[in-house]
Scaffold this motif. Structure first.
Motif, PDB file in Angstrom:
ATOM      1  N   THR A  65      45.141  43.694  39.928  1.00 54.87           N
ATOM      2  CA  THR A  65      44.129  42.793  39.384  1.00 54.87           C
ATOM      3  C   THR A  65      43.324  42.150  40.506  1.00 54.87           C
ATOM      4  O   THR A  65      42.089  42.110  40.457  1.00 54.87           O
ATOM      5  CB  THR A  65      44.795  41.703  38.518  1.00 54.87           C
ATOM      6  OG1 THR A  65      45.530  42.338  37.477  1.00 54.87           O
ATOM      7  CG2 THR A  65      43.769  40.759  37.940  1.00 54.87           C
ATOM      8  N   MET A  66      44.002  41.658  41.523  1.00 53.85           N
ATOM      9  CA  MET A  66      43.317  41.020  42.653  1.00 53.85           C
ATOM     10  C   MET A  66      42.467  42.024  43.423  1.00 53.85           C
ATOM     11  O   MET A  66      41.363  41.704  43.867  1.00 53.85           O
ATOM     12  CB  MET A  66      44.326  40.356  43.597  1.00 53.85           C
ATOM     13  CG  MET A  66      45.067  39.189  42.987  1.00 53.85           C
ATOM     14  SD  MET A  66      43.958  37.865  42.468  1.00 53.85           S
ATOM     15  CE  MET A  66      44.388  37.730  40.754  1.00 53.85           C
ATOM     16  N   ILE A  67      42.960  43.256  43.582  1.00 52.63           N
ATOM     17  CA  ILE A  67      42.173  44.301  44.256  1.00 52.63           C
ATOM     18  C   ILE A  67      40.876  44.543  43.486  1.00 52.63           C
ATOM     19  O   ILE A  67      39.796  44.601  44.071  1.00 52.63           O
ATOM     20  CB  ILE A  67      42.992  45.611  44.369  1.00 52.63           C
ATOM     21  CG1 ILE A  67      44.207  45.421  45.265  1.00 52.63           C
ATOM     22  CG2 ILE A  67      42.119  46.755  44.853  1.00 52.63           C
ATOM     23  CD1 ILE A  67      43.905  45.209  46.720  1.00 52.63           C
ATOM     24  N   GLN A  68      40.971  44.679  42.167  1.00 55.57           N
ATOM     25  CA  GLN A  68      39.776  44.925  41.355  1.00 55.57           C
ATOM     26  C   GLN A  68      38.801  43.754  41.434  1.00 55.57           C
ATOM     27  O   GLN A  68      37.607  43.938  41.651  1.00 55.57           O
ATOM     28  CB  GLN A  68      40.165  45.175  39.896  1.00 55.57           C
ATOM     29  CG  GLN A  68      38.982  45.384  38.973  1.00 55.57           C
ATOM     30  CD  GLN A  68      38.246  46.680  39.230  1.00 55.57           C
ATOM     31  OE1 GLN A  68      38.859  47.679  39.539  1.00 55.57           O
ATOM     32  NE2 GLN A  68      36.941  46.652  39.105  1.00 55.57           N
ATOM     33  N   LEU A  69      39.302  42.535  41.261  1.00 55.40           N
ATOM     34  CA  LEU A  69      38.422  41.371  41.194  1.00 55.40           C
ATOM     35  C   LEU A  69      37.810  40.989  42.535  1.00 55.40           C
ATOM     36  O   LEU A  69      36.648  40.560  42.588  1.00 55.40           O
ATOM     37  CB  LEU A  69      39.196  40.175  40.625  1.00 55.40           C
ATOM     38  CG  LEU A  69      39.616  40.271  39.160  1.00 55.40           C
ATOM     39  CD1 LEU A  69      40.443  39.056  38.775  1.00 55.40           C
ATOM     40  CD2 LEU A  69      38.418  40.426  38.253  1.00 55.40           C
ATOM     41  N   GLN A  76      32.145  47.283  46.090  1.00 57.23           N
ATOM     42  CA  GLN A  76      31.805  48.626  45.637  1.00 57.23           C
ATOM     43  C   GLN A  76      30.880  48.634  44.424  1.00 57.23           C
ATOM     44  O   GLN A  76      30.462  49.694  43.982  1.00 57.23           O
ATOM     45  CB  GLN A  76      33.080  49.411  45.326  1.00 57.23           C
ATOM     46  CG  GLN A  76      33.902  49.670  46.565  1.00 57.23           C
ATOM     47  CD  GLN A  76      35.107  50.545  46.270  1.00 57.23           C
ATOM     48  OE1 GLN A  76      35.351  50.951  45.141  1.00 57.23           O
ATOM     49  NE2 GLN A  76      35.863  50.843  47.306  1.00 57.23           N
ATOM     50  N   THR A  77      30.611  47.475  43.870  1.00 59.10           N
ATOM     51  CA  THR A  77      29.683  47.377  42.749  1.00 59.10           C
ATOM     52  C   THR A  77      28.733  46.207  43.022  1.00 59.10           C
ATOM     53  O   THR A  77      29.032  45.347  43.846  1.00 59.10           O
ATOM     54  CB  THR A  77      30.416  47.115  41.409  1.00 59.10           C
ATOM     55  OG1 THR A  77      30.946  45.799  41.412  1.00 59.10           O
ATOM     56  CG2 THR A  77      31.522  48.120  41.160  1.00 59.10           C
ATOM     57  N   LEU A  84      31.701  38.755  37.955  1.00 57.68           N
ATOM     58  CA  LEU A  84      31.004  37.734  37.165  1.00 57.68           C
ATOM     59  C   LEU A  84      29.565  38.112  36.852  1.00 57.68           C
ATOM     60  O   LEU A  84      28.971  37.554  35.932  1.00 57.68           O
ATOM     61  CB  LEU A  84      31.072  36.389  37.882  1.00 57.68           C
ATOM     62  CG  LEU A  84      32.475  35.780  37.939  1.00 57.68           C
ATOM     63  CD1 LEU A  84      32.468  34.509  38.792  1.00 57.68           C
ATOM     64  CD2 LEU A  84      33.001  35.498  36.554  1.00 57.68           C
ATOM     65  N   GLY A  85      29.012  39.078  37.581  1.00 59.36           N
ATOM     66  CA  GLY A  85      27.671  39.576  37.271  1.00 59.36           C
ATOM     67  C   GLY A  85      27.628  40.296  35.927  1.00 59.36           C
ATOM     68  O   GLY A  85      26.564  40.512  35.359  1.00 59.36           O
ATOM     69  N   LEU A  86      28.778  40.689  35.421  1.00 62.56           N
ATOM     70  CA  LEU A  86      28.867  41.356  34.116  1.00 62.56           C
ATOM     71  C   LEU A  86      29.049  40.367  32.965  1.00 62.56           C
ATOM     72  O   LEU A  86      28.962  40.730  31.814  1.00 62.56           O
ATOM     73  CB  LEU A  86      30.023  42.343  34.106  1.00 62.56           C
ATOM     74  CG  LEU A  86      29.883  43.547  35.030  1.00 62.56           C
ATOM     75  CD1 LEU A  86      31.193  44.283  35.157  1.00 62.56           C
ATOM     76  CD2 LEU A  86      28.786  44.458  34.537  1.00 62.56           C
ATOM     77  N   GLY A  87      29.379  39.129  33.302  1.00 62.08           N
ATOM     78  CA  GLY A  87      29.620  38.096  32.294  1.00 62.08           C
ATOM     79  C   GLY A  87      30.782  37.222  32.721  1.00 62.08           C
ATOM     80  O   GLY A  87      31.653  37.652  33.465  1.00 62.08           O
ATOM     81  N   THR A  88      30.815  36.005  32.229  1.00 62.02           N
ATOM     82  CA  THR A  88      31.822  35.056  32.682  1.00 62.02           C
ATOM     83  C   THR A  88      33.234  35.384  32.185  1.00 62.02           C
ATOM     84  O   THR A  88      34.206  34.947  32.774  1.00 62.02           O
ATOM     85  CB  THR A  88      31.472  33.612  32.241  1.00 62.02           C
ATOM     86  OG1 THR A  88      31.291  33.601  30.825  1.00 62.02           O
ATOM     87  CG2 THR A  88      30.236  33.126  32.935  1.00 62.02           C
TER      88      THR A  88
END
Length: 92
Positions: A65-69, A76-77, A84-88
């Motif tokens: 989870t921490m790696i992804q966040l 990479q995105t 958070l750019g995808l929504g809160t």
């Protein structure tokens, strides 16, 4: 997880929650998630060798989870820290 994300996007559940994740279900999108999910899944086998199963499994689940966040989303995105750019509600 990937199928749930796809279904939520397909049925508009993600968008209704203010999260802009609506991927298409294609081999190019699904394959990396299966491979990385399998690799991270090996971590969940470790607690089986010990008697504190629930606590260790919870702690181990924090690593992917921490790696992804904090590594994948910001570096990479274009979605920033915790996506958070995808929504809160994306970190949930």
């Amino acid at each position: 997880n990937s199928l749930v994300v796809w279904l939520f996007g397909m049925y508009g559940i993600s968008q209704s929650l203010g999260v802009s994740i609506a991927p298409g279900l294609s081999p190019d999108w699904l394959y990396p998630r299966i491979v990385w999910g399998g690799l991270w899944g090996f971590l969940f086998l470790l607690p089986v060798l010990n008697n504190r199963l629930w606590a260790q499994t919870f702690v181990l689940s924090l690593f992917p989870t921490m790696i992804q966040l904090f590594l994948v989303f910001p570096y990479q995105t274009p979605h920033g820290v915790a996506g958070l750019g995808l929504g809160t509600l994306t970190p949930l």
